[in-house]
Design an enzyme around this catalytic site. Structure first.
Site, PDB file in Angstrom:
ATOM      1  CG  ASP A 162     -21.977  10.499  29.478  1.00 15.37           C
ATOM      2  OD1 ASP A 162     -21.386   9.428  29.704  1.00 15.37           O
ATOM      3  OD2 ASP A 162     -22.460  10.780  28.367  1.00 15.37           O
TER       4      ASP A 162
ATOM      5  CG  ASP B 123     -24.280   7.139  28.207  1.00 14.64           C
ATOM      6  OD1 ASP B 123     -23.371   6.612  28.886  1.00 14.64           O
ATOM      7  OD2 ASP B 123     -24.070   8.078  27.422  1.00 14.64           O
TER       8      ASP B 123
ATOM      9  NE  ARG C  38     -25.569   4.779  24.201  1.00 14.73           N
ATOM     10  CZ  ARG C  38     -24.390   5.361  24.266  1.00 14.73           C
ATOM     11  NH1 ARG C  38     -24.126   6.196  25.213  1.00 14.73           N
ATOM     12  NH2 ARG C  38     -23.491   5.135  23.346  1.00 14.73           N
TER      13      ARG C  38
ATOM     14  NE  ARG D 229     -23.928   1.644  28.054  1.00 13.36           N
ATOM     15  CZ  ARG D 229     -23.269   2.795  27.978  1.00 13.36           C
ATOM     16  NH1 ARG D 229     -23.458   3.713  28.889  1.00 13.36           N
ATOM     17  NH2 ARG D 229     -22.452   3.041  26.980  1.00 13.36           N
TER      18      ARG D 229
END
Length: 168
Positions: free
Chosen positions: A105, A103, A100, A91
């Site tokens: 989160d 990712d 991307r 990344r």
């Protein structure tokens, strides 16, 4: 901890997304890396979802999922593990909301509400994002959002975001 007390695992939810390279493969690889991480136990993951980009519209559609994990790590340690997986997968952060490879989160960390430098839990945009709520509702519809006191299913049902999010 004193005299043999064992720290309990915290059930947490991690949002996973990608739209570069092989997005579905990248999401599944991230799940595998989560499952292989020390002090993390993968409980389950959602289906993969194809999601219309939100924010920066001129980019490929995303593949998204959510993983439920149990961990004895602190929220900050868990976030560090997620960032390490992103880095290991290549990344590179260029444009906020832009394309991307992967990712990860931290959406929810138990029922904790944390606002620290570089760490906000629940994820501050969770309640606004269909691409996160739909897979989360698939595996944890009755989990209560700690800041709003509403179930994930309830947040999804009330959502005004009309972006396309569909199971692959």
């Amino acid at each position: 901890m004193t005299g043999g007390e064992e720290q309990r695992s915290v059930v947490s939810y991690v949002g996973i997304g990608a739209n570069l390279g092989d997005p579905a493969g990248n999401c599944l690889k991230a799940v595998d890396l989560l499952a292989a991480s020390r002090d993390l136990r993968l409980v389950r993951r959602s289906s993969l979802y194809r999601s219309e980009p939100v924010g920066v519209a001129d980019q490929p559609w995303f593949v998204n999922a959510v993983a439920e994990i149990a961990t004895r790590r602190t929220a900050r340690e868990l976030l560090a593990a997620l960032l390490a997986i992103e880095n290991d997968m290549g990344r590179i952060r260029v444009t906020r909301g832009g394309p991307r490879l992967i990712d990860l989160d931290l959406l929810l960390y138990g029922q904790e509400i944390l606002q620290e430098e570089g760490l906000i839990v629940p994820h501050p945009e969770l309640h606004k994002r269909r691409f996160a709520l739909a897979p989360l509702a698939e595996i944890a519809p009755y989990v209560i959002h700690p800041a709003f006191g509403v179930s994930i299913r309830g947040l999804l049902d009330r959502l005004e975001d009309d972006a396309v999010v569909e199971v692959l």
